[in-house]
Design a protein around this motif. Structure first.
Motif, PDB file in Angstrom:
ATOM      1  N   ASN A  96       1.874   4.655  -1.063  1.00 34.35           N
ATOM      2  CA  ASN A  96       1.525   5.903  -1.746  1.00 34.35           C
ATOM      3  C   ASN A  96       2.124   7.019  -0.904  1.00 34.35           C
ATOM      4  O   ASN A  96       1.615   7.329   0.165  1.00 34.35           O
ATOM      5  CB  ASN A  96       0.008   6.074  -1.850  1.00 34.35           C
ATOM      6  CG  ASN A  96      -0.645   4.942  -2.618  1.00 34.35           C
ATOM      7  OD1 ASN A  96      -1.102   3.959  -2.026  1.00 34.35           O
ATOM      8  ND2 ASN A  96      -0.667   5.037  -3.930  1.00 34.35           N
ATOM      9  N   ASP A 131       8.853  -2.710   4.869  1.00 32.18           N
ATOM     10  CA  ASP A 131       9.623  -2.932   3.645  1.00 32.18           C
ATOM     11  C   ASP A 131      11.118  -2.728   3.900  1.00 32.18           C
ATOM     12  O   ASP A 131      11.568  -1.593   4.125  1.00 32.18           O
ATOM     13  CB  ASP A 131       9.108  -1.958   2.565  1.00 32.18           C
ATOM     14  CG  ASP A 131       9.748  -2.200   1.208  1.00 32.18           C
ATOM     15  OD1 ASP A 131      10.710  -3.010   1.130  1.00 32.18           O
ATOM     16  OD2 ASP A 131       9.307  -1.573   0.226  1.00 32.18           O
ATOM     17  N   TYR A 153      -4.665  -1.316   2.900  1.00 31.29           N
ATOM     18  CA  TYR A 153      -5.133  -2.711   2.933  1.00 31.29           C
ATOM     19  C   TYR A 153      -5.275  -3.253   4.355  1.00 31.29           C
ATOM     20  O   TYR A 153      -5.922  -4.277   4.554  1.00 31.29           O
ATOM     21  CB  TYR A 153      -4.200  -3.616   2.094  1.00 31.29           C
ATOM     22  CG  TYR A 153      -2.850  -3.899   2.737  1.00 31.29           C
ATOM     23  CD1 TYR A 153      -2.565  -5.152   3.299  1.00 31.29           C
ATOM     24  CD2 TYR A 153      -1.860  -2.921   2.800  1.00 31.29           C
ATOM     25  CE1 TYR A 153      -1.334  -5.404   3.885  1.00 31.29           C
ATOM     26  CE2 TYR A 153      -0.632  -3.173   3.374  1.00 31.29           C
ATOM     27  CZ  TYR A 153      -0.378  -4.418   3.923  1.00 31.29           C
ATOM     28  OH  TYR A 153       0.839  -4.665   4.514  1.00 31.29           O
ATOM     29  N   LEU A 172      -1.641   5.658   6.493  1.00 32.23           N
ATOM     30  CA  LEU A 172      -1.742   4.197   6.638  1.00 32.23           C
ATOM     31  C   LEU A 172      -1.736   3.457   5.299  1.00 32.23           C
ATOM     32  O   LEU A 172      -2.272   3.965   4.308  1.00 32.23           O
ATOM     33  CB  LEU A 172      -3.034   3.835   7.370  1.00 32.23           C
ATOM     34  CG  LEU A 172      -3.059   4.072   8.875  1.00 32.23           C
ATOM     35  CD1 LEU A 172      -4.436   3.720   9.433  1.00 32.23           C
ATOM     36  CD2 LEU A 172      -1.987   3.274   9.614  1.00 32.23           C
ATOM     37  N   GLY A 221       0.815  -1.223   0.000  1.00 38.80           N
ATOM     38  CA  GLY A 221       0.000   0.000   0.000  1.00 38.80           C
ATOM     39  C   GLY A 221       0.842   1.263   0.000  1.00 38.80           C
ATOM     40  O   GLY A 221       0.574   2.196   0.761  1.00 38.80           O
ATOM     41  N   LEU A 259      13.320   0.010   2.291  1.00 37.04           N
ATOM     42  CA  LEU A 259      13.245   1.423   2.694  1.00 37.04           C
ATOM     43  C   LEU A 259      14.195   1.735   3.858  1.00 37.04           C
ATOM     44  O   LEU A 259      14.508   2.901   4.107  1.00 37.04           O
ATOM     45  CB  LEU A 259      11.804   1.773   3.093  1.00 37.04           C
ATOM     46  CG  LEU A 259      10.817   1.857   1.916  1.00 37.04           C
ATOM     47  CD1 LEU A 259       9.370   1.825   2.410  1.00 37.04           C
ATOM     48  CD2 LEU A 259      11.064   3.127   1.108  1.00 37.04           C
TER      49      LEU A 259
HETATM   50  N1  SAM Z   1       4.523   7.679   5.552  1.00 31.26           N
HETATM   51  C1  SAM Z   1       4.909   7.620   4.172  1.00 31.26           C
HETATM   52  C2  SAM Z   1       4.371   8.813   3.457  1.00 31.26           C
HETATM   53  O1  SAM Z   1       3.383   9.386   3.934  1.00 31.26           O
HETATM   54  O2  SAM Z   1       4.900   9.184   2.414  1.00 31.26           O
HETATM   55  C3  SAM Z   1       4.457   6.312   3.494  1.00 31.26           C
HETATM   56  C4  SAM Z   1       2.974   5.997   3.563  1.00 31.26           C
HETATM   57  S1  SAM Z   1       2.470   4.613   2.581  1.00 31.26           S
HETATM   58  C5  SAM Z   1       0.764   4.973   2.346  1.00 31.26           C
HETATM   59  C6  SAM Z   1       2.336   3.254   3.738  1.00 31.26           C
HETATM   60  C7  SAM Z   1       3.656   2.762   4.316  1.00 31.26           C
HETATM   61  O3  SAM Z   1       3.398   1.686   5.223  1.00 31.26           O
HETATM   62  C8  SAM Z   1       4.615   2.194   3.284  1.00 31.26           C
HETATM   63  O4  SAM Z   1       5.898   2.682   3.513  1.00 31.26           O
HETATM   64  C9  SAM Z   1       4.551   0.681   3.485  1.00 31.26           C
HETATM   65  O5  SAM Z   1       5.728  -0.010   3.109  1.00 31.26           O
HETATM   66  C10 SAM Z   1       4.287   0.613   4.985  1.00 31.26           C
HETATM   67  N2  SAM Z   1       3.624  -0.639   5.447  1.00 31.26           N
HETATM   68  C11 SAM Z   1       2.728  -1.407   4.774  1.00 31.26           C
HETATM   69  N3  SAM Z   1       2.317  -2.436   5.517  1.00 31.26           N
HETATM   70  C12 SAM Z   1       2.942  -2.319   6.718  1.00 31.26           C
HETATM   71  C13 SAM Z   1       2.929  -3.093   7.917  1.00 31.26           C
HETATM   72  N4  SAM Z   1       2.166  -4.203   8.028  1.00 31.26           N
HETATM   73  N5  SAM Z   1       3.724  -2.713   8.940  1.00 31.26           N
HETATM   74  C14 SAM Z   1       4.504  -1.588   8.829  1.00 31.26           C
HETATM   75  N6  SAM Z   1       4.553  -0.817   7.724  1.00 31.26           N
HETATM   76  C15 SAM Z   1       3.783  -1.170   6.675  1.00 31.26           C
END
Ligand code: SAM
Length: 287
Positions: free
Chosen positions: A28, A78, A130, A127, A26, A81
């Motif tokens: 973005n 991830d 998903y 967030l 997810g 990152l």
């Molecule tokens: N905070 C950043 C921004 O606003 O630009 C990224 C937001 S992005 C919508 C969601 C982030 O949550 C991604 O970096 C993704 O890899 C991470 N993510 C997804 N599932 C996760 C999980 N189960 N536990 C921790 N992080 C997660």
């Protein structure tokens, strides 16, 4: 280190590390400084606060949090990152801890104990959509000591969290959230504030935790079973919805009598009841 939060600097970092977006996480990333400032302001972050950020991505919001909070813990699933955060975007800050883990697997009560002596923390996140509901309900149900949760979610989910009786958006999620917190939609956020653009509208919602429960419930789990059963069969009357539900063993007469005691018509539907009425109904049925 250039401040992130605008498309140019974000693209620069993504190219430098040849980062590939993972749809399954997810991802973005926010690229709008106004939205970032709004999130920080509405979370009311001060230099006293320990802030948990869920999913820092490349650290865009984390930089703002590090500037404004006492300490930040950022949990990112991830692994690709982590070098970006550690070696680049968050390298200038000594008040941040990066944890490479799935947020659903982190023992947050222990973390709050260790990092904040058990005092209440704030949660801020854009967030991953998903798993919005498991993350938020997980925080509530584990009784993590929290002041507020300020999060970007799908617009439709924010509307459901804030809805009251009579609204088409009102349902089990509204009641679950409002049992623990007061929701307030801070801003609607269009897809062009993210990279890549999501195909749904988004909203920032702040959930301020109740210091004391606003309703008295004898058995929380039982009340939530009643609530779920009431909304599972939305078009049925409450009496039919509850008596048909496999996970409840209540008779038609019991439900009718409880509704009478509450002064509600026996033809009422679940969507008309307030949280207070669901609490009283579940106390009567439990008794
Ligand atoms: N905070 C950043 C921004 O606003 O630009 C990224 C937001 S992005 C919508 C969601 C982030 O949550 C991604 O970096 C993704 O890899 C991470 N993510 C997804 N599932 C996760 C999980 N189960 N536990 C921790 N992080 C997660």
């Amino acid at each position: 280190m250039a401040t992130l939060g605008n498309p140019k600097n974000t693209i620069e970092i993504l190219n430098k590390y040849q980062f590939m977006f993972q749809k399954r996480f997810g991802q973005n990333f926010l690229i709008d400084t106004h939205v970032l400032e709004k999130i920080i302001k509405s979370a009311e972050i001060t230099k006293e606060d320990l802030v948990l950020e869920i999913g820092p991505g490349i650290g865009t919001m984390t930089q703002y949090l590090c500037e404004n909070a006492r300490e930040v813990v950022a949990v990112e699933i991830d692994k690709n990152l982590i070098p970006i955060l550690e070696n680049d975007t968050l390298a200038p800050y000594d008040n941040v801890t990066i944890i490479n883990e799935d947020i659903l697997k982190v023992d947050l009560n222990t973390l709050v104990q260790e990092k904040n002596a058990g005092r209440r923390i704030k949660v801020v996140a854009n967030l991953p959509y998903y798993i919005t509901t498991p993350i938020i309900m997980g925080l509530f149900e584990a009784h993590v000591p929290l002041k507020n949760i300020t999060v970007m979610v799908q617009k439709e989910v924010a509307d459901r969290m804030q809805a009251g009786p009579g609204s088409k958006d009102y349902g089990a999620l509204s009641l679950a959230v409002q049992y623990y917190a007061t929701p307030y939609i801070v801003a609607n956020v269009p897809p062009n504030c993210f990279m890549p653009r999501p195909n749904v509208g988004s909203a920032v919602i702040r959930l301020t935790l109740h210091e004391e429960p606003t309703v008295k419930v004898a058995d929380e789990a039982f009340m939530f079973r009643i609530i779920r059963a009431s909304f599972n069969q939305r078009r049925k009357t409450l009496v039919n919805g509850l008596t048909n539900a496999a996970e409840l063993s209540v008779s038609k007469e019991q439900v009718q009598s409880a509704l009478e005691q509450l002064g509600l018509p026996v033809t009422v539907r679940g969507e008309a009841l307030t949280l207070e009425q669901f609490a009283r109904l579940s106390n009567l049925l439990k008794g």
